[in-house]
Design a protein around this motif. Structure first.
Motif, PDB file in Angstrom:
ATOM      1  N   ASN A  74       0.859  -1.184   0.000  1.00 17.61           N
ATOM      2  CA  ASN A  74       0.000   0.000   0.000  1.00 17.61           C
ATOM      3  C   ASN A  74       0.891   1.228   0.000  1.00 17.61           C
ATOM      4  OD1 ASN A  74      -2.185   1.763   0.168  1.00 17.61           O
ATOM      5  ND2 ASN A  74      -3.208   0.613   1.795  1.00 17.61           N
ATOM      6  N   ILE A  75       0.329   2.354  -0.320  1.00 12.64           N
ATOM      7  CA  ILE A  75       1.120   3.582  -0.278  1.00 12.64           C
ATOM      8  C   ILE A  75       1.675   3.744   1.128  1.00 12.64           C
ATOM      9  CG2 ILE A  75       1.049   6.090  -0.463  1.00 12.64           C
ATOM     10  CD1 ILE A  75      -1.102   5.796  -2.582  1.00 12.64           C
ATOM     11  N   THR A  76       2.966   3.973   1.206  1.00 15.89           N
ATOM     12  CA  THR A  76       3.652   4.001   2.493  1.00 15.89           C
ATOM     13  C   THR A  76       4.429   5.308   2.628  1.00 15.89           C
ATOM     14  OG1 THR A  76       3.857   1.603   2.463  1.00 15.89           O
ATOM     15  CG2 THR A  76       5.294   2.812   3.986  1.00 15.89           C
ATOM     16  N   ASP A  77       4.219   6.009   3.723  1.00 18.35           N
ATOM     17  CA  ASP A  77       4.910   7.273   3.950  1.00 18.35           C
ATOM     18  C   ASP A  77       6.366   7.037   4.304  1.00 18.35           C
ATOM     19  OD1 ASP A  77       2.572   8.656   3.506  1.00 18.35           O
ATOM     20  OD2 ASP A  77       2.071   8.860   5.624  1.00 18.35           O
ATOM     21  N   ALA A  78       7.203   7.923   3.798  1.00 15.14           N
ATOM     22  CA  ALA A  78       8.613   7.934   4.164  1.00 15.14           C
ATOM     23  C   ALA A  78       9.036   9.388   4.344  1.00 15.14           C
ATOM     24  CB  ALA A  78       9.464   7.264   3.088  1.00 15.14           C
ATOM     25  N   VAL A  79      10.029   9.609   5.182  1.00 12.14           N
ATOM     26  CA  VAL A  79      10.518  10.970   5.431  1.00 12.14           C
ATOM     27  C   VAL A  79      12.026  10.981   5.226  1.00 12.14           C
ATOM     28  CG1 VAL A  79      10.761  12.842   7.085  1.00 12.14           C
ATOM     29  CG2 VAL A  79       8.657  11.478   7.061  1.00 12.14           C
ATOM     30  N   LEU A  80      12.475  11.893   4.389  1.00 12.54           N
ATOM     31  CA  LEU A  80      13.900  12.132   4.194  1.00 12.54           C
ATOM     32  C   LEU A  80      14.253  13.433   4.910  1.00 12.54           C
ATOM     33  CD1 LEU A  80      16.685  11.638   2.846  1.00 12.54           C
ATOM     34  CD2 LEU A  80      15.813  12.918   0.864  1.00 12.54           C
ATOM     35  N   THR A  81      15.153  13.348   5.873  1.00 11.77           N
ATOM     36  CA  THR A  81      15.594  14.519   6.631  1.00 11.77           C
ATOM     37  C   THR A  81      17.061  14.765   6.333  1.00 11.77           C
ATOM     38  OG1 THR A  81      14.027  14.002   8.406  1.00 11.77           O
ATOM     39  CG2 THR A  81      15.782  15.549   8.917  1.00 11.77           C
ATOM     40  N   VAL A  82      17.411  16.007   6.069  1.00  8.07           N
ATOM     41  CA  VAL A  82      18.809  16.387   5.870  1.00  8.07           C
ATOM     42  C   VAL A  82      19.121  17.554   6.793  1.00  8.07           C
ATOM     43  CG1 VAL A  82      19.053  15.551   3.507  1.00  8.07           C
ATOM     44  CG2 VAL A  82      18.115  17.809   3.881  1.00  8.07           C
ATOM     45  N   GLU A  83      20.325  17.550   7.357  1.00  5.86           N
ATOM     46  CA  GLU A  83      20.677  18.646   8.259  1.00  5.86           C
ATOM     47  C   GLU A  83      22.185  18.823   8.324  1.00  5.86           C
ATOM     48  OE1 GLU A  83      19.874  18.039  12.456  1.00  5.86           O
ATOM     49  OE2 GLU A  83      19.593  15.895  12.093  1.00  5.86           O
ATOM     50  N   VAL A  84      22.583  20.036   8.684  1.00  2.00           N
ATOM     51  CA  VAL A  84      23.988  20.335   8.929  1.00  2.00           C
ATOM     52  C   VAL A  84      24.199  20.237  10.428  1.00  2.00           C
ATOM     53  CG1 VAL A  84      25.856  22.009   8.687  1.00  2.00           C
ATOM     54  CG2 VAL A  84      24.066  21.873   6.929  1.00  2.00           C
ATOM     55  N   GLU A  85      25.013  19.287  10.842  1.00  2.00           N
ATOM     56  CA  GLU A  85      25.188  19.033  12.271  1.00  2.00           C
ATOM     57  C   GLU A  85      25.729  20.264  12.988  1.00  2.00           C
ATOM     58  OE1 GLU A  85      25.888  14.332  13.089  1.00  2.00           O
ATOM     59  OE2 GLU A  85      27.649  15.510  12.544  1.00  2.00           O
ATOM     60  N   GLY A  86      25.175  20.474  14.185  1.00  2.00           N
ATOM     61  CA  GLY A  86      25.647  21.588  15.000  1.00  2.00           C
ATOM     62  C   GLY A  86      25.074  22.928  14.615  1.00  2.00           C
ATOM     63  N   THR A  87      24.076  22.926  13.709  1.00  2.00           N
ATOM     64  CA  THR A  87      23.448  24.176  13.280  1.00  2.00           C
ATOM     65  C   THR A  87      21.925  23.995  13.295  1.00  2.00           C
ATOM     66  OG1 THR A  87      23.230  23.701  10.907  1.00  2.00           O
ATOM     67  CG2 THR A  87      25.389  24.472  11.680  1.00  2.00           C
ATOM     68  N   ASP A  88      21.232  25.063  12.958  1.00  2.00           N
ATOM     69  CA  ASP A  88      19.777  24.997  12.810  1.00  2.00           C
ATOM     70  C   ASP A  88      19.359  24.698  11.380  1.00  2.00           C
ATOM     71  OD1 ASP A  88      20.729  27.429  11.806  1.00  2.00           O
ATOM     72  OD2 ASP A  88      18.852  28.480  12.239  1.00  2.00           O
ATOM     73  N   ILE A  89      20.312  24.369  10.522  1.00  5.47           N
ATOM     74  CA  ILE A  89      20.038  24.172   9.095  1.00  5.47           C
ATOM     75  C   ILE A  89      19.567  22.735   8.872  1.00  5.47           C
ATOM     76  CG2 ILE A  89      20.969  24.322   6.764  1.00  5.47           C
ATOM     77  CD1 ILE A  89      23.223  26.114   8.006  1.00  5.47           C
ATOM     78  N   ARG A  90      18.275  22.591   8.582  1.00  8.83           N
ATOM     79  CA  ARG A  90      17.726  21.266   8.339  1.00  8.83           C
ATOM     80  C   ARG A  90      16.564  21.399   7.367  1.00  8.83           C
ATOM     81  NH1 ARG A  90      13.118  19.555  10.456  1.00  8.83           N
ATOM     82  NH2 ARG A  90      13.850  17.406  10.680  1.00  8.83           N
ATOM     83  N   ASN A  91      16.182  20.286   6.779  1.00  7.71           N
ATOM     84  CA  ASN A  91      15.050  20.249   5.866  1.00  7.71           C
ATOM     85  C   ASN A  91      14.480  18.842   5.890  1.00  7.71           C
ATOM     86  OD1 ASN A  91      13.178  21.012   3.914  1.00  7.71           O
ATOM     87  ND2 ASN A  91      14.699  21.861   2.512  1.00  7.71           N
ATOM     88  N   HIS A  92      13.236  18.716   5.473  1.00 14.69           N
ATOM     89  CA  HIS A  92      12.667  17.371   5.414  1.00 14.69           C
ATOM     90  C   HIS A  92      11.709  17.266   4.240  1.00 14.69           C
ATOM     91  CE1 HIS A  92       9.055  19.101   7.254  1.00 14.69           C
ATOM     92  NE2 HIS A  92       8.433  17.954   6.979  1.00 14.69           N
ATOM     93  N   TYR A  93      11.556  16.057   3.734  1.00 20.75           N
ATOM     94  CA  TYR A  93      10.735  15.787   2.559  1.00 20.75           C
ATOM     95  C   TYR A  93       9.842  14.589   2.860  1.00 20.75           C
ATOM     96  CZ  TYR A  93      14.089  18.872   0.347  1.00 20.75           C
ATOM     97  OH  TYR A  93      14.872  19.966   0.040  1.00 20.75           O
ATOM     98  N   GLU A  94       8.550  14.785   2.651  1.00 25.65           N
ATOM     99  CA  GLU A  94       7.577  13.730   2.902  1.00 25.65           C
ATOM    100  C   GLU A  94       7.286  13.008   1.591  1.00 25.65           C
ATOM    101  OE1 GLU A  94       4.242  15.584   4.769  1.00 25.65           O
ATOM    102  OE2 GLU A  94       5.430  16.339   6.457  1.00 25.65           O
ATOM    103  N   LEU A  95       7.712  11.753   1.513  1.00 25.63           N
ATOM    104  CA  LEU A  95       7.583  10.944   0.312  1.00 25.63           C
ATOM    105  C   LEU A  95       6.456   9.935   0.480  1.00 25.63           C
ATOM    106  CD1 LEU A  95      11.378  10.143  -0.104  1.00 25.63           C
ATOM    107  CD2 LEU A  95      10.133  12.014  -1.185  1.00 25.63           C
ATOM    108  N   GLU A  96       5.943   9.463  -0.651  1.00 22.59           N
ATOM    109  CA  GLU A  96       4.937   8.407  -0.657  1.00 22.59           C
ATOM    110  C   GLU A  96       5.428   7.287  -1.568  1.00 22.59           C
ATOM    111  OE1 GLU A  96       0.715  10.590  -0.453  1.00 22.59           O
ATOM    112  OE2 GLU A  96       2.099  11.494  -1.882  1.00 22.59           O
ATOM    113  N   ILE A  97       5.782   6.162  -0.992  1.00 18.78           N
ATOM    114  CA  ILE A  97       6.264   5.027  -1.778  1.00 18.78           C
ATOM    115  C   ILE A  97       5.054   4.317  -2.376  1.00 18.78           C
ATOM    116  CG2 ILE A  97       7.563   2.878  -1.732  1.00 18.78           C
ATOM    117  CD1 ILE A  97       9.113   3.983   0.637  1.00 18.78           C
ATOM    118  N   ILE A  98       5.080   4.177  -3.697  1.00 24.12           N
ATOM    119  CA  ILE A  98       3.939   3.624  -4.426  1.00 24.12           C
ATOM    120  C   ILE A  98       4.173   2.141  -4.699  1.00 24.12           C
ATOM    121  CG2 ILE A  98       2.483   3.839  -6.465  1.00 24.12           C
ATOM    122  CD1 ILE A  98       2.497   6.312  -4.613  1.00 24.12           C
ATOM    123  N   PRO A  99       3.264   1.271  -4.272  1.00 27.91           N
ATOM    124  CA  PRO A  99       3.435  -0.168  -4.563  1.00 27.91           C
ATOM    125  C   PRO A  99       3.423  -0.426  -6.063  1.00 27.91           C
ATOM    126  CG  PRO A  99       1.253   0.275  -3.660  1.00 27.91           C
ATOM    127  CD  PRO A  99       2.035   1.538  -3.506  1.00 27.91           C
TER     128      PRO A  99
END
Length: 905
Positions: free
Chosen positions: A704-729
């Motif tokens: 079934n469609i399954t949620d996934a989250v990709l998070t990227v960040e620069v350690e030691g800072t406030d710089i981060r981002n995230h992406y909400e993906l949907e894996i399609i069967p």
């Protein structure tokens, strides 16, 4: 200045509706500073406007204000009346006129020197908000701060000594560590002035005082700053105050040591590149209906903007009060005021030339530079919004300003000449939406400005950059110019046909490029907001919209309409802004807007409401993930990768912070259920754009469609981002076994229904007349305004829909796991569908997948719905079956619907 008298308080008032000046009888009082509307003076306005807020005490005419003044109160040599912000004024002392002034933005200053020491006098100020020399645009617009009448800000009598300075111009030089100061000395031809710099705002000494001689009524000085002077920028808004003392007459002027310039297509602040993260501002303050003249209120709203990553304000056809510049000085905001003009600029030898209007506008520009030009936040100046006409004349006017004041950067305007943009000689930077008709540098457009942007036409992804459009390999193939040399353009909130050429059809600017009015993704109204309008402005438009929804029996959906439309708007904004940050050849953006726009059809395009309050759609912290001075980006093709495949992505750092990030670790984290994969890479450069690494994650096999989250960040800072993906069967086939599929309720279908069976209808979409085209993207700006413009221009109307509301509890979506609102998994399905209009016919129908309509039409729209008939059940899907079968997401959706139909008892 040696002293002043505050004239705030009670004044007598007479409202002259007929503008005759006859039978002036002061029959009521008003407390100034104020506007007549905000003070509830005048006739109560019963209007229920839908395109803008309603001014409940709208007054247009002459307002007469009267009070007594004491001319003996100040021991001075010269005396002035200072009115900080008003409309067209005429001042009378004991019935004698002292003249007329008409600046929208600058203080009106009247000389009362002849009355010094003459005792009590009658002071009358006539304020007119009719008869302007130009329309005034957002200085006077009902769409923003209204065409108010009154006197705002400082209202003072100011006394000066025998000699005092005027027209002080402060020009910092960060390289020599000096400040060039010029001023006109009034009252005495020659003498000495003592200049010193103190810290602002505490007044602590910063640099030593220096004495300078002035001659012929002119002060020209080069003041040396202390060796350890500090620079002003968004990252360190260090401020000073220049104090000029002429025989005890003191004047004070805020300034900052900064250099704002351009080089290699970028803006440079004190030798370092910056990226403009701008918001449109029309000075919308719905509690008062006018722009405040107090610093605290501007600090409040600008702090909110800064919390959303904004470092730049572009004022749409208006100039704010000085309080706004002071707040921007304090917070480090780069300001771009604009002449109050939105129209056609004619050369003096052309038909349509209006000398009075142009002279006024040119004067307003010089006035803005004189009154506010010392503020370090005043970095840029624009000639107007979406101008047309004579490029030569626009360039000439800009040249006048540049010759007089070189402290700022100048641009011909915002989105001038629309489909045939150009750069003129005096442009320091370019602001526009396209570089030719099909070379688009923003993600969304109105239908009347088509072609549409990639966010409207392309399946959601995180990869597009405008670099190849800014520097194309070959010339544009499209042209907006017709055979007779004309082009049809949107003109304000209407349209017109103008002359054009193809000379600039393939513009490649070598100056900084700022993309204009990006975004414009609206949300459905939040009717709880109505109660916030406690001032003279009322949201009667919201009341009408609520009544329309109630008339369609859809009021129970109001909260869902607001929430789900807001979630789609948020997603569109994320892609819009990340497209900008992926573009190395852009120098900035001006979003329209993080704040709702109260007029022009009512454009609820903000993540904040008109009061700058958060709507609850996105937090400042999440917004700053993709809009800040440093952004970490994941770059990939699709938000809906196929199960079992390899998900490839790049990580790019965009950094305009002063500190180095080289050597820091970037970490990514991919989470999908119990699966978690991580990786890291070192930032190896101090460049503004750093391609950090390439990564691959093998996706799990899911049913079934399954949620996934990709998070990227620069350690030691406030710089981060995230992406909400949907894996399609990976569904290859959809079994029709046990599913009764029809294109309409035929005789055969009726028999099955009579047996208590469930049938599935895929109607012939070509024959589905009572419907609206399926469109995934959020509506642009607002449907009513652009529907009207499209009709005038004889172009297709916008679709006007605002995303999905999904009944996620319904079993038909059990095999298509989804959110309540639109997400990329729905793109293929929506774009392969029509939305059936169920108005007045939906009481017995259960909508499973609903499309949100705009607040003008409020159609009850469905893509998937069901109803009972003849003992059985009918399930209707208004999608193209064959197109769904060709899409991975479509096949999963079909499987889910088929399973439901098959299993219904």
């Amino acid at each position: 200045m040696i002293g002043k008298i505050n004239l705030h308080g009670i004044w007598e008032l007479f409202l002259d509706y007929n503008c005759t000046g006859e039978n002036v009888t002061y029959n009521e009082n008003i407390k100034l500073p104020n506007t007549t509307s905000n003070a509830h003076k005048g006739k109560f306005n019963e209007e229920r406007a839908t395109g803008h807020l309603t001014d409940t005490y709208k007054f247009e005419g002459w307002a007469w204000f009267r009070r007594k003044i004491d001319t003996n109160a100040l021991n001075c040599t010269s005396l002035e009346l200072f009115l900080e912000r008003t409309r067209i004024t005429e001042v009378f002392v004991d019935g004698v006129s002292l003249g007329i002034q008409d600046s929208f933005c600058a203080p009106h200053i009247y000389d009362l020197t002849e009355f010094i020491g003459t005792g009590e006098r009658e002071l009358v100020i006539k304020v007119s908000n009719v008869g302007y020399k130009t329309k005034g645009c957002h200085m006077t617009s009902r769409d923003t701060q209204t065409n108010w009448n009154g006197i705002l800000g400082r209202i003072e009598l100011i006394g000066y000594g025998a000699a005092h300075c005027k027209n002080v111009v402060i020009t910092p030089d960060i390289h020599s560590g000096t400040v060039n100061v010029t001023a006109d000395i009034i009252g005495v031809e020659s003498g000495t002035a003592v200049i010193k710099a103190v810290n602002y705002p505490d007044g602590a000494p910063a640099c030593e005082p220096v004495e300078f001689t002035y001659i012929n009524g002119r002060l020209i000085a080069e003041y040396p700053m202390c060796k350890n002077f500090k620079l002003w920028s968004e990252h360190s808004p260090e401020l000073y105050e220049l104090v000029i003392d002429i025989d005890g007459d003191i004047s004070k002027h805020i300034f900052g040591m900064r250099e704002f310039s351009v080089a290699d297509g970028k803006f440079i602040v004190n030798g370092k590149r910056t990226f403009l993260r701008g918001k449109h501002d029309g000075m919308i303050f719905p509690k008062t209906a006018y722009a405040p003249c107090d610093v605290d209120e501007w600090l409040r709203v600008m702090k909110i903007s800064r919390s959303f990553g904004i470092n730049h304000y572009r004022f749409h056809t208006c100039c704010p009060p000085e309080a706004a510049f002071i707040a921007a000085d304090i917070l480090g905001v780069y300001m771009e005021p604009q002449l109050p003009f939105w129209g056609t600029v004619h050369a003096p030898d052309e038909e349509g030339y209006n000398a009075e209007e142009q002279d006024f506008l040119i004067s307003e520009g010089f006035t803005m530079l004189r009154e506010f030009g010392n503020h370090p936040s005043f970095c840029m100046m624009s000639m107007g919004n979406e101008l047309w006409g004579s490029k030569e004349r626009i360039n000439e006017v800009m040249g006048m300003y540049k010759k007089t004041d070189k402290r700022h950067l100048y641009t011909q305007g915002s989105n001038n000449f629309q489909w045939t943009p150009c750069v003129v000689e005096n442009d320091d930077f370019f602001v526009g939406v396209r570089l030719a008709k099909d070379r688009l540098i923003r993600g969304s457009y109105a239908m009347c400005d088509a072609p549409l942007g990639h966010i409207q036409t392309d399946k959601p992804g995180a990869y597009l950059s405008y670099d190849s459009i800014i520097r194309p390999e070959k010339a544009s193939a499209a042209s907006a110019v017709s055979e007779d040399g004309t082009v049809q353009i949107q003109y304000g909130t209407t349209m017109k046909t103008v002359k054009a050429t193809e000379a600039d059809a393939d513009l490649v600017p070598d100056i900084p490029i700022v993309t204009h009015e990006i975004g414009q993704y609206e949300t459905y109204p939040d009717f709880d907001e109505i109660e916030k309008y406690t001032g003279s402005l009322k949201a009667r438009n919201f009341e009408v919209f609520r009544e329309r929804l109630e008339a369609k029996d859809l009021a129970h959906l109001a909260k869902d309409l607001f929430y789900c439309s807001g979630q789609l708007a948020k997603a569109c904004y994320k892609e819009e802004l990340e497209s900008v940050f992926r573009s190395k050849l852009l120098a900035g953006f001006q979003i329209l807007d993080i704040q709702d726009f109260t007029g022009q059809g009512t454009a609820l395009v903000g993540m904040l409401d008109a009061f700058m309050d958060n709507k609850g759609i996105i937090s400042p912290e999440e917004w700053r993930e993709f809009c800040n001075d440093a952004v970490i980006l994941a770059i990939f093709e699709s938000y809906t990768p196929l199960a079992g495949s390899d998900f490839n992505f790049e990580i790019r750092l965009v950094n305009y912070r002063p500190e180095s990030l080289a050597g820091k670790n970037v970490v990514y984290r991919f989470e999908c259920g119990d699966i978690c994969e991580t990786g890291s890479a070192i930032i190896n450069s101090d460049e503004n754009y750093v391609d950090v690494c390439h990564a691959v994650v093998h996706l799990p096999a899911v049913d079934n469609i399954t949620d996934a989250v990709l998070t990227v960040e620069v350690e030691g800072t406030d710089i981060r981002n995230h992406y909400e993906l949907e894996i399609i069967p990976d569904v290859r086939k959809v079994s029709p076994e046990g599913v009764h599929i029809f294109s309409e309720v035929s005789t055969e279908a009726e028999k099955l229904l009579a047996e208590g069976k469930t049938i599935l209808i895929f109607p012939n979409l070509d024959k589905l007349e009572n419907s609206i085209e399926g469109f995934y993207c959020q509506d642009f700006w607002c449907y009513p305004m652009f529907r009207e413009i499209s009709n005038m221009m004889k172009k297709p109307e916008p679709v006007g829909t605002m995303g999905l509301i999904n009944d996620i509890s319904h079993s038909a979506l059990k095999g298509f796991a989804c959110k309540k609102y639109s997400t990329p998994a729905w793109w293929d399905i929506v774009m392969s569908s029509k939305c059936e209009i169920l108005d007045g016919n939906s009481a017995d129908k259960r909508v499973i997948v609903r499309m949100i309509d705009n607040f003008e039409r409020n159609h009850d729209l469905a893509i998937l719905y069901e109803y009972d008939m003849g003992g059985g059940r009918v399930v209707v899907c208004t999608s193209d079956f064959e197109k769904l079968m060709s899409s991975p997401e479509g096949r999963v959706f079909l499987r889910s619907v088929a399973d439901y139909v098959r299993d219904v008892p």
